[in-house]
Scaffold this active site. Sequence first.
Site, PDB file in Angstrom:
ATOM      1  CG  ASN A   1       1.708   0.729   4.115  1.00 57.75           C
ATOM      2  OD1 ASN A   1       1.354  -0.385   4.174  1.00 57.75           O
ATOM      3  ND2 ASN A   1       2.982   1.066   4.033  1.00 57.75           N
ATOM      4  N   GLY A   2      -0.360  -1.238   6.374  1.00 61.62           N
ATOM      5  CA  GLY A   2      -0.286  -1.899   7.622  1.00 61.62           C
ATOM      6  C   GLY A   2      -1.106  -2.735   7.942  1.00 61.62           C
TER       7      GLY A   2
ATOM      8  CB  CYS B   1      -0.851   0.109   1.161  1.00 58.89           C
ATOM      9  SG  CYS B   1      -2.029  -1.382   1.152  1.00 58.89           S
TER      10      CYS B   1
ATOM     11  CE  LYS C   1      11.091  -3.525  -6.235  1.00 59.04           C
ATOM     12  NZ  LYS C   1      11.544  -4.822  -6.906  1.00 59.04           N
TER      13      LYS C   1
ATOM     14  CD  GLU D   1      15.616 -14.106  -8.473  1.00 54.80           C
ATOM     15  OE1 GLU D   1      15.201 -14.701  -7.648  1.00 54.80           O
ATOM     16  OE2 GLU D   1      15.321 -12.956  -9.115  1.00 54.80           O
TER      17      GLU D   1
ATOM     18  CD1 TRP E   1      -0.541  -6.558  -3.130  1.00 56.72           C
ATOM     19  CD2 TRP E   1      -0.936  -6.876  -1.089  1.00 56.72           C
ATOM     20  NE1 TRP E   1      -0.306  -7.818  -3.248  1.00 56.72           N
ATOM     21  CE2 TRP E   1      -0.405  -8.043  -1.987  1.00 56.72           C
ATOM     22  CE3 TRP E   1      -0.766  -7.138   0.188  1.00 56.72           C
ATOM     23  CZ2 TRP E   1      -0.118  -9.305  -1.137  1.00 56.72           C
ATOM     24  CZ3 TRP E   1      -0.858  -8.440   0.971  1.00 56.72           C
ATOM     25  CH2 TRP E   1      -0.417  -9.430   0.051  1.00 56.72           C
TER      26      TRP E   1
ATOM     27  CG  HIS F   1      16.427 -37.987  -5.990  1.00 55.34           C
ATOM     28  ND1 HIS F   1      16.671 -39.222  -5.506  1.00 55.34           N
ATOM     29  CD2 HIS F   1      17.445 -37.660  -6.371  1.00 55.34           C
ATOM     30  CE1 HIS F   1      17.903 -39.405  -5.509  1.00 55.34           C
ATOM     31  NE2 HIS F   1      18.764 -38.147  -6.029  1.00 55.34           N
TER      32      HIS F   1
ATOM     33  CD  GLU G   1       8.327 -11.887  -8.994  1.00 56.78           C
ATOM     34  OE1 GLU G   1       9.523 -11.874  -9.223  1.00 56.78           O
ATOM     35  OE2 GLU G   1       7.741 -11.282  -8.034  1.00 56.78           O
TER      36      GLU G   1
ATOM     37  CE  LYS H   1      12.259 -12.195 -10.664  1.00 59.85           C
ATOM     38  NZ  LYS H   1      13.104 -11.897  -9.387  1.00 59.85           N
TER      39      LYS H   1
ATOM     40  NE  ARG I   1       4.761   1.544  -0.170  1.00 60.14           N
ATOM     41  CZ  ARG I   1       5.754   1.310   0.726  1.00 60.14           C
ATOM     42  NH1 ARG I   1       6.998   1.723   0.228  1.00 60.14           N
ATOM     43  NH2 ARG I   1       5.487   0.864   1.692  1.00 60.14           N
TER      44      ARG I   1
HETATM   45  O1  M6R Z   1      12.501  -5.491  -0.800  1.00 59.30           O
HETATM   46  P1  M6R Z   1      12.925  -7.023  -0.519  1.00 59.30           P
HETATM   47  O2  M6R Z   1      14.390  -7.232  -1.239  1.00 59.30           O
HETATM   48  O3  M6R Z   1      13.073  -7.248   1.073  1.00 59.30           O
HETATM   49  O4  M6R Z   1      12.083  -7.914  -1.147  1.00 59.30           O
HETATM   50  C1  M6R Z   1      11.823  -9.232  -0.824  1.00 59.30           C
HETATM   51  C2  M6R Z   1      10.968  -9.874  -2.090  1.00 59.30           C
HETATM   52  O5  M6R Z   1       9.657  -9.525  -1.448  1.00 59.30           O
HETATM   53  C3  M6R Z   1      11.226  -9.663  -3.398  1.00 59.30           C
HETATM   54  O6  M6R Z   1      12.601 -10.088  -3.603  1.00 59.30           O
HETATM   55  C4  M6R Z   1      10.525 -10.349  -4.129  1.00 59.30           C
HETATM   56  O7  M6R Z   1      10.522 -11.912  -4.016  1.00 59.30           O
HETATM   57  C5  M6R Z   1      10.271 -10.066  -5.499  1.00 59.30           C
HETATM   58  N1  M6R Z   1       8.944  -9.717  -6.110  1.00 59.30           N
HETATM   59  C6  M6R Z   1      10.800 -11.076  -6.458  1.00 59.30           C
HETATM   60  O8  M6R Z   1      11.052 -10.683  -7.917  1.00 59.30           O
END
Ligand code: M6R
Length: 618
Positions: free
Chosen positions: A100-101, A2, A613, A491, A74, A514, A498, A495, A27
Amino acid sequence: MCGIIGYIGNTSATPILLEGLRRLEYRGYDSSGLAVLNDGGLVIRKREGRIANLAEWIDREPLAGNQGISHTRWATHGGVTDANAHPHCDQSGRLALVHNGVIENYRQLQEELAAKGHTFQSETDSEVLAHLVGEAFDALDGGSLAPRNRLVEALRRALRQVTGTYGVAVMHEAVPGVIVGARRGSPLVLGIGKGEHFLASDVGAMVAHTREAVYLQDGDLVAVEGDGFEMTTLGGGRAGYEINTVDFTEGDAVKGAYPHYMLKEIFEQPETIGDAMRGRISRTEAMPKLGGLEMNAKELRAVERIVLTGCGTAAHAGMVGEYLLESLAHLPTEVEFASELRYRNMPMGRDTLVIAISQSGETADTLAALRECQRKGHRTLAICNNVASTIGRESDGGVYMHAGPEIGVAATKSFTSQVTILTLLGILLGRIRHLSTTEGIEMLEALESIPEKVRAILDQSDKIKAIAAKYIDAKAMMFLGRQYNYPVAMEGALKMKEISYIHAEGHPSAELKHGVIALISPEVPSVFIAPDDAVFGKNLSNMEEVKARRGPVIAIGTEGNRELAQVADDVIYIPPCPDFLSPLLTVIPLQLLAYHFAAQLGCDIDKPRNLAKSVTVE
Ligand code: M6R
């Protein structure tokens, strides 16, 4: 999660709020809304969906007023609806609040308020907070308190009743010319302009108007007027503060000619990797210099064990760090997801150093894990991008990434900056233990050559686009790698899922047999990360196993390798490099692959569904 922006000053609030919301959209972006206060009273507009929906309504029916608060959401409590969007009102309808929270005890508070006759329009925890502030305001004696102080005190009394986290901004019809705000656990920044002030979750929302900022601390309350502000604490005393000059400009946070922030950020990596090491390498000493650690060589030598923690991509960078610190510094290292570490009772000796990794520096789980380790008396360091972040401030020392704002929800440049810093740390800890000057210099020179090699991989973007087109009908994808490149496989899979919503899994290549191999079919391509390293031959055998089951193979390999092309259907080549540096190169084609898949599938790349984010709630 948010985003909040409030404005009070001598010009129309709405365009400033809408522009600020657009900059905060990373956000959270499931709904948005604003409240403006003018002579006619409080006007609220809120809409499900993107900020464009809200902007379109305001274009049709403009709103006058020089003060307002706004929010991009969010969803945590309550679905994505107009009613659940912020701002929320109190029982009187004269107070508006954005939050926000998470208010953890909202159900109990809601029941108590309902018993007193309060009715609620939404399913959110935030509306309960609005009612609490409104109730406290009405209960305070307007005769003995100046209106501004009455609103501040009402917010203070309400916040004393809640458990949870908040960055909050409030306005009341009876108190024109004032916005009050407070923070605990969720960021809030005061922007100081000429005859105008801003309150926002992130400086990026107001950097077009001012670069003077005060970062509120947990427990701070602020009353903001056009020509001044007053900072107090939740306890009622005066709060100290520091005025900072924000070190990035409006231009740092724009896409420029790129269609998406993610692509821009992928292409920035030659510079951002360079920035992560700039000024941190001493050739004369053949050593990295990381002054921000606030630890001398003697203290660093005393470290017996390292625990790395973070979430998502940051945790994957930590996994690369585990391999780096073990092999370069011979230090026992473990990585734990921050969400697990915070509740785990991990035996950790006196000489365990904890390193929190976070781009935003605001991720709730990472912050909680850091605090838990501090409670237990451990020294904590942070690898952060956001210099003013809570994690950056609360850790005992650390290394900033200097990668500039990362706006795309999918983390890209932050991963390579984090890995660069972990590499520097590994070389530093190795040098003070067992690495010779010659070894140190060779490693540092190899690291310094990485940005140029990244550039060479970026030049293959069109080829990677064509590979994405070839496999666009994939039902699922496997990402496989060994040793340093096992975390890169994780990773790559993250990517892909997501931003393209294609089911993807990352595994160590040898784990195939396995169980994972049951998923292999002609519709499920496997991406093998198989540079010319110590385990290349092993990876090649695993590739053969996939091919034997009619699984298509895309390989990431080293230029000049002849064997890969004989087994894999498609090969993307990276320039040669030492094993320990390969994650900085192998991840780049995976970022581009995910990007091109998502672009060809028509996905909303910078704002993938259900995500935000910064995950500032647990
Ligand atoms: O701001 P941060 O690095 O702490 O964020 C951690 C994760 O939320 C962030 O890396 C998230 O997994 C990304 N969307 C991945 O692309």
